[in-house]
Design an enzyme around this catalytic site. Structure first.
Site, short mmCIF file in Angstrom:
data_model
loop_
_atom_site.label_atom_id
_atom_site.label_comp_id
_atom_site.label_asym_id
_atom_site.label_seq_id
_atom_site.Cartn_x
_atom_site.Cartn_y
_atom_site.Cartn_z
N ASN A 1 0.81 -1.23 0.00
CA ASN A 1 0.00 0.00 0.00
C ASN A 1 0.84 1.28 0.00
O ASN A 1 0.40 2.30 -0.50
CB ASN A 1 -1.06 -0.01 1.11
N GLU B 1 4.55 -3.45 12.35
CA GLU B 1 3.56 -2.40 12.05
C GLU B 1 2.41 -3.10 11.36
O GLU B 1 2.51 -3.45 10.18
CB GLU B 1 4.19 -1.33 11.15
N CYS C 1 -3.17 1.75 6.52
CA CYS C 1 -3.35 1.11 7.82
C CYS C 1 -4.00 2.05 8.82
O CYS C 1 -4.67 1.61 9.74
CB CYS C 1 -2.01 0.63 8.35
N GLU D 1 8.09 3.78 14.39
CA GLU D 1 8.93 4.19 13.25
C GLU D 1 8.89 5.71 13.13
O GLU D 1 7.85 6.33 13.41
CB GLU D 1 8.42 3.52 11.97
P1 NAP Z 1 0.41 -9.09 4.18
O1 NAP Z 1 -0.43 -10.01 3.40
O2 NAP Z 1 0.64 -9.40 5.61
O3 NAP Z 1 1.77 -8.97 3.39
C1 NAP Z 1 2.80 -8.08 3.79
C2 NAP Z 1 4.12 -8.63 3.31
O4 NAP Z 1 4.38 -9.86 4.00
C3 NAP Z 1 4.15 -8.96 1.82
O5 NAP Z 1 5.44 -8.66 1.33
C4 NAP Z 1 3.88 -10.46 1.82
O6 NAP Z 1 4.35 -11.11 0.68
C5 NAP Z 1 4.67 -10.88 3.05
N1 NAP Z 1 4.28 -12.18 3.60
C6 NAP Z 1 3.05 -12.73 3.70
N2 NAP Z 1 3.15 -13.96 4.28
C7 NAP Z 1 4.45 -14.16 4.56
C8 NAP Z 1 5.20 -15.23 5.15
N3 NAP Z 1 4.59 -16.33 5.60
N4 NAP Z 1 6.53 -15.11 5.27
C9 NAP Z 1 7.15 -13.99 4.83
N5 NAP Z 1 6.51 -12.96 4.24
C10 NAP Z 1 5.18 -13.03 4.12
O7 NAP Z 1 -0.19 -7.60 4.15
P2 NAP Z 1 -0.65 -6.76 2.88
O8 NAP Z 1 -2.01 -7.18 2.45
O9 NAP Z 1 0.44 -6.73 1.86
O10 NAP Z 1 -0.70 -5.29 3.51
C11 NAP Z 1 -1.85 -4.74 4.06
C12 NAP Z 1 -1.79 -4.84 5.58
O11 NAP Z 1 -0.67 -4.10 6.04
C13 NAP Z 1 -3.00 -4.20 6.24
O12 NAP Z 1 -3.41 -5.00 7.32
C14 NAP Z 1 -2.46 -2.87 6.74
O13 NAP Z 1 -3.16 -2.33 7.83
C15 NAP Z 1 -1.06 -3.23 7.10
N6 NAP Z 1 -0.20 -2.04 7.13
C16 NAP Z 1 0.23 -1.60 8.35
C17 NAP Z 1 1.01 -0.44 8.41
C18 NAP Z 1 1.49 0.10 9.74
O14 NAP Z 1 2.40 0.93 9.72
N7 NAP Z 1 0.95 -0.35 10.85
C19 NAP Z 1 1.36 0.24 7.24
C20 NAP Z 1 0.89 -0.26 6.01
C21 NAP Z 1 0.11 -1.42 5.97
P3 NAP Z 1 3.30 -11.98 -0.21
O15 NAP Z 1 2.28 -11.00 -0.68
O16 NAP Z 1 4.15 -12.57 -1.27
O17 NAP Z 1 2.66 -13.01 0.68
#
Ligand code: NAP
Length: 494
Positions: A168, A266, A300, A474
């Site tokens: 995102n 995060e 997020c 962060e």
């Molecule tokens: P995600 O599905 O958890 O994926 C995030 C990253 O983790 C991707 O690079 C993904 O790669 C990787 N990943 C997933 N499973 C993994 C595993 N088993 N081992 C290693 N890496 C793995 O999240 P998203 O859908 O991309 O992002 C949206 C989420 O991020 C939302 O919940 C949002 O709230 C949160 N977010 C939080 C913040 C904050 O600062 N708190 C900021 C931005 C976003 P793959 O896609 O290849 O699985």
């Protein structure tokens, strides 16, 4: 290692085509996967091919970690001023190439080009900030407890850092991690999201030009399970910094437990946006639009729930709907687009499921509510009222352009509703009563609170959550803490 410097043909309107890479960046080299496997990246607005990146796994990740380990020895031995100079150059290069970085970002992620430029500036600001903070990474001298002893505390880099980032904010989520890491003297291996790896590789190209030494910053694209598995298993990695969903964060933290790595997480949010009767309603509407519809609701810190006091509720619903119908939906590359497509079909299906669940339980759509006539992953900006705590959108992150409105009567009820979630990232409160602003801020269970503002992120303030929204902060002067260890030295004077 299978190395490559080849550039891919592109129709993207780039000034500098060498920013668009089709190889990983390991030890200062552009590297293909050992298997030769490649993944295609498509524009969510047009489905056109934007680029291709290698599908790497354990072996390439291990190479990157090894090179990061070796490179860190010299990088951390340099002075803070030397590291700051390199970071400053990287920051300047990001700004000089802002338009190209924004074009790459919008092409793979879909957000409006105006937002993409803002993200580049925001992302670059962390590199500038932490380059400067590196010079203030002070230790401490503790007044002694014995006449012949002196007690000193040093702050040292934690070691090789592994970073895993989401789609995102393809640039800012990386710079929020690599800037403090490199400033502190650490090196980093980063795995970007498979949806948006091209922005990460463009950043690596600029790091190279800025003089970041080979091995200090590496980008490995490919298989999440294999790369993440190696990152969390490998003993040379001393810290994992992850941004993404809570589910994945918990899994990675569990994997890190076996080698007791430091972990920063995060994670997801479920931000309440509380509007009291005494609020400046027009300011609240402006804040609501930015906090809910930025990046099509895919941030997020996005408002997930509007909690509106009974006396102002109907006016708020009406004014918000009027503002929402004006949001121009379209291809992010067009300058007047306010809302681009969602990242993929899965995201659209989640939004549809949340709306269907709410409607089944009595909620009513005021505007929007369905896929946009543009097709693909475009979704209509939506306002929905009569939402209750029994509905999915009360508990789960919708992560889309849907504004659900709940009604409350008293301050106590608003707080109870706001805190009725496992998440604790951000909250927004609109009131003119400063006593109430303090009371609510102190009692709300989140890491960040915006009072009469809908946009709170900046490199100079600590960003992060509590409860299931994460661990660590962060940005800001606190942001270096997660990348350093304290070492206590006790000196005998005899
Ligand atoms: P995600 O599905 O958890 O994926 C995030 C990253 O983790 C991707 O690079 C993904 O790669 C990787 N990943 C997933 N499973 C993994 C595993 N088993 N081992 C290693 N890496 C793995 O999240 P998203 O859908 O991309 O992002 C949206 C989420 O991020 C939302 O919940 C949002 O709230 C949160 N977010 C939080 C913040 C904050 O600062 N708190 C900021 C931005 C976003 P793959 O896609 O290849 O699985």
């Amino acid at each position: 290692m299978n190395t490559s410097t080849q550039l891919i043909p592109t129709t993207l309107p780039l000034q500098d085509r060498s920013l668009l890479r089709d190889a990983c960046y390991i030890n200062g080299q552009w590297v293909k996967a050992n298997s030769g496997a490649m993944q295609s990246i498509h524009n969510p607005a047009t489905h056109e091919l934007v680029g291709r990146v290698p599908i790497c796994g354990e072996i390439e990740t291990r190479d990157a970690i090894q090179s990061a380990h070796l490179a860190m020895q010299e990088w951390s031995a340099g002075t803070a001023a030397e590291r700051a100079k390199v970071l400053r150059r990287w920051y300047e290069l990001m700004l000089e190439n802002m338009n190209d970085l924004a074009v790459i970002l919008t092409s793979e992620q879909g957000k409006p080009i105006i937002e993409a430029r803002s993200e580049v500036k925001y992302g670059a600001s962390f590199i500038e900030w932490f380059g400067e903070e590196a010079k203030r990474m002070y230790g401490d001298v503790i007044p002694t407890h014995m006449k012949d002893r002196r007690l000193i505390v040093l702050r040292q880099p934690v070691g090789v850092v592994a970073a895993i980032t989401p789609w995102n904010f393809p640039i800012a989520m990386i710079t929020r991690k690599c800037a403090p890491a490199l400033a502190a003297g650490c090196s980093m291996v980063c795995k970007p999201s498979p949806e948006t790896p091209l922005s990460a590789l463009a950043l690596a190209e600029l790091a190279h030009r800025a003089g970041v030494p080979p091995g200090v910053f590496n980008v490995v694209t490919g298989d999440a399970i294999k790369i993440g598995g190696e990152m969390t298993r490998n003993e040379l990695v001393r810290k994992l910094s992850f941004t993404g969903s809570t589910r994945t964060g918990v899994l990675l933290a569990t994997q890190c437990a076996a080698t007791l790595k430091k972990v920063s997480l995060e994670l997801g949010g479920n931000a309440p946006f509380i509007v009291f009767d005494d609020a400046d309603i027009d300011a609240a509407i402006a804040g609501a639009i930015i906090s809910k519809f930025r990046n099509s609701g895919q941030t997020c810190v996005c408002t997930n729930r509007f909690l509106v006091q009974a006396g102002i509720h109907d006016t708020f619903v009406e004014k918000l709907s009027h503002a929402v119908v004006k949001l121009k939906v379209g291809n992010g590359m067009l300058e007047d687009t306010i809302q681009g497509p969602l990242i993929n079909q899965h995201a659209v299906e989640k939004v549809e499921a949340h709306i269907a669940d709410a409607l089944k339980q009595g909620a009513r759509i005021i505007t929007g509510g369905k896929r946009h006539s543009l097709g693909g992953t475009y979704f209509e900006p939506t306002v929905i009222k009569d939402v209750t705590s029994a509905m999915r959108m009360a508990r789960e992150e919708t992560f889309g352009p849907v504004a659900p409105i709940f009604k409350f009567s008293t301050e106590a009820e608003a707080l109870q509703m706001a805190n009725a979630t496992e998440f604790g990232l951000a909250a927004y409160v609109y009131t003119k009563d400063m006593g109430r602003a303090w009371r609510v801020t102190e009692q709300i269970e989140t890491g960040m609170v915006g009072i009469n503002v809908g946009l709170i992120s900046t490199e100079i303030a600590p960003f992060g959550g509590i409860k299931m929204s994460g661990i660590g902060r962060e940005g800001s002067k606190y942001g270096l803490d997660d990348y350093t260890e304290l070492k206590y030295m006790c000196m005998g004077l005899s």
